[in-house]
Enzyme design. Structure first.
Site, short mmCIF file in Angstrom:
data_model
loop_
_atom_site.label_atom_id
_atom_site.label_comp_id
_atom_site.label_asym_id
_atom_site.label_seq_id
_atom_site.Cartn_x
_atom_site.Cartn_y
_atom_site.Cartn_z
N ASP A 200 -24.73 -26.79 -19.68
CA ASP A 200 -24.50 -26.97 -21.11
C ASP A 200 -23.29 -27.88 -21.24
OD1 ASP A 200 -23.62 -26.84 -23.72
OD2 ASP A 200 -23.69 -24.66 -23.87
N GLN A 203 -19.58 -29.44 -24.80
CA GLN A 203 -18.14 -29.71 -24.89
C GLN A 203 -17.68 -30.69 -23.80
OE1 GLN A 203 -16.27 -28.61 -27.40
NE2 GLN A 203 -17.93 -27.36 -28.25
N LYS A 226 -20.85 -33.95 -31.42
CA LYS A 226 -19.56 -33.66 -30.78
C LYS A 226 -19.01 -34.89 -30.05
CE LYS A 226 -20.89 -28.81 -30.17
NZ LYS A 226 -20.12 -28.17 -31.24
N CYS A 364 -19.80 -18.26 -31.92
CA CYS A 364 -21.12 -18.08 -31.29
C CYS A 364 -20.99 -17.64 -29.84
CB CYS A 364 -21.97 -19.34 -31.39
SG CYS A 364 -22.49 -19.73 -33.06
#
Length: 407
Positions: A200, A203, A226, A364
Site C-alpha cells: 500500500d 503515503q 496524495k 481509518c
C-alpha cells in the site's frame, strides 16, 4: 537542489486565503495534498478543447485525448520504475486497487487453509477486503503486532511466515503514524516462502523514492490525490506475469478483444483491467502533478519535509501535556498526538479557529487506535509547500490549547 518554497507556494491557489480570519495553514496533507495551478488548468483545458472518449475514435480530439492520457501512463512507468508500461493500471484509487487484487488474484490463488498476512497499522482499505475474502474462501488472516513506538514486530512476522502464506499485504508508510516499514526485508522473507507481496503505497509514493523493480514487490497501489493530483484516481502496478494470469475485475467495454454470445475473449494489458470509459481528464491532469514532482525532485522534496518533521517534533515535545503517538525512528512528515485531558476533535476545532487545518479521529485505522488504547489522534502532516513559520504557529496554538487542561 535547493527548493524555492515561496515560488512553490505561489503555484498553489488554495493556500492564499484566510480561514476564520487567519491565513490558512494546511497541515492535512496525509489526507490529500493541494493541487498546483498546472493540474487545475490541465483538467479545465481537457474539457475546453480536447473532450473526447479515447482509444476508439478516429478524429483529432480522440487522438489528442488518447495521446495525453497514455502519456501519463508512460510518466508513471518511469515514476515507479516499472519494467513495462503495460504494468501500470488506472483505478479509482488505492482502495479500488486493493479490492481489484483481492477479487482477482485473491479469488484465483488463495484457497481454504491458505494464509494472508497484514499488520495492525493497516488502513481499513487494506483490512476489510482481506476479511471479506477469508470469510468467502476459508483462508486465515494473520496480523503483525505493532510496538509502543509504532514499529512492526518483525520477530512475530518471521514466526507467522510459512508455506501456507500466499500473500503479504502491507502498508509501506503508515498514514496514522508516519512509520516507514522495512518493506525490503518483508518482501525478501515473503518471497522465500513463495508468497506474493502487495504494498500500500498511498503515503510512501508522495514522500519516498519507490522503485518497484529494486523492491521486487509484486503489486503496488497508490492514489493521485496524495501526489498533488485529482481525487478519484489511482494506480495499480503489478508484475506482468502475475497480471496476465489474473482474471478481469469488471466486464464491459475496452477490456474485451472479441465478444459473441458464445464466448468473449479479453483484451491485453493494461486494458484488461480498465473496463468502461476511464477518468480521462483527471489522468491527463495527473500527468501535470507528476511533472511538478519530477521538476522539483523527490530527494529535494523529502529533504525539506524531513526538516519540517524534525523541527516540529522538537518544538511540540517541549509542550506540557503534549503526547506523541508513534515515535518510530524511521518516519515521514507526519506527527500524530493528543493533548492530556482533551478529545482530539476538540483540539482540531480549536486549531481550525486559528486557521490551522489538521486531521482528527482514528484515520481509518481503528485497530491501531485500539492497540494504543485511544479513540484517535490529532494528525499534522507536512508537504513541500509548508514552512517552519507555519509550524511555529502550530506550536503556539497547541501550547495555548494545552494550557487549558494542563495548567
Amino acid at each position: 537542489m535547493s527548493l524555492n518554497i515561496d515560488h512553490i507556494r505561489s503555484l498553489f491557489p488554495v493556500l492564499h486565503q484566510e480561514v476564520n480570519g487567519k491565513p490558512l495553514i494546511y497541515f492535512d496533507n496525509a489526507a490529500t495534498t493541494q493541487k498546483p495551478l498546472a493540474v487545475i488548468e490541465a483538467l479545465s483545458d481537457y474539457y475546453k478543447t480536447d473532450n473526447s472518449n479515447i482509444h476508439r475514435g478516429a478524429h483529432t480530439l480522440a487522438d489528442r485525448a488518447t495521446r495525453y492520457y497514455e502519456n501519463t501512463r508512460v510518466v508513471l512507468q518511469s515514476f515507479i520504475n516499472a519494467k513495462e508500461v503495460e504494468e501500470i493500471i488506472f483505478t479509482k484509487g488505492t482502495t479500488e486497487g486493493i479490492n481489484l487484487i483481492a477479487s482477482t488474484f485473491g479469488r484465483k490463488y488463495i484457497k481454504e487453509g491458505d494464509e494472508i498476512i497484514i499488520s495492525t497499522m493497516e488502513h481499513h482499505s487494506n483490512i476489510v477486503p482481506w476479511q471479506m475474502l477469508c470469510e468467502e474462501n476459508g483462508a486465515t488472516l494473520k496480523i503483525i503486532p505493532v510496538s509502543e513506538e509504532g514499529e512492526l514486530d518483525m520477530d512475530a512476522f518471521d514466526k507467522m511466515l510459512s508455506s501456507k502464506t500466499k500473500l503479504v499485504s502491507i502498508v509501506h508508510v503508515s498514514n496514522a503514524l508516519g512509520t516507514i516499514n522495512p518493506v525490503e526485508q518483508i518482501i525478501e522473507k515473503a518471497h522465500a516462502v513463495g508468497a506474493k507481496v502487495l504494498l500500500d503505497g498511498a503515503q510512501s509514493t508522495s514522500h519516498l523514492e519507490v522503485d518497484v523493480q529494486d523492491l521486487d514487490c509484486d503489486f503496488l497501489v497508490f492514489s493521485a490525490h496524495k501526489l498533488y493530483g485529482p481525487t478519484g484516481l489511482g494506480v495499480m502496478y503489478g508484475k506482468r506475469e502475475i497480471l496476465d494470469s489474473m482474471p478481469p475485475y469488471q466486464g464491459g467495454g475496452e477490456m474485451i478483444k472479441e465478444v459473441s454470445f458464445a464466448k468473449t475473449t479479453y483484451n491485453e494489458l493494461p486494458f484488461k483491467f480498465e473496463a468502461g470509459t476511464p477518468n480521462i481528464g483527471d489522468v491527463i491532469a495527473f500527468g501535470k502533478a507528476l511533472e511538478f514532482i519530477n521538476e522539483h525532485g523527490k530527494k529535494s522534496i523529502k529533504t525539506h519535509e524531513d526538516e519540517l518533521l524534525s523541527y516540529a517534533t522538537e518544538e511540540l515535545n517541549k509542550i506540557k501535556g503534549f503526547v506523541p503517538v508513534g515515535t518510530a525512528k524511521n518516519k515521514v512528515s507526519v506527527i500524530s498526538f493528543n493533548i492530556n485531558g482533551m478529545h482530539p476533535f476538540d483540539v482540531g476545532m480549536m486549531l481550525d479557529a486559528n486557521g490551522i487545518a489538521v486531521r482528527t479521529g482514528h484515520h481509518c485505522t481503528q485497530p491501531l487506535m485500539q492497540r494504543f488504547g485511544i479513540e484517535g489522534t490529532v494528525r499534522a502532516s507536512f508537504s513541500v509547500y509548508n514552512t517552519k513559520s507555519e509550524i511555529d504557529s502550530l506550536v503556539a496554538s497547541v501550547t495555548k490549547i494545552a494550557k487549558i487542561k494542563n495548567k
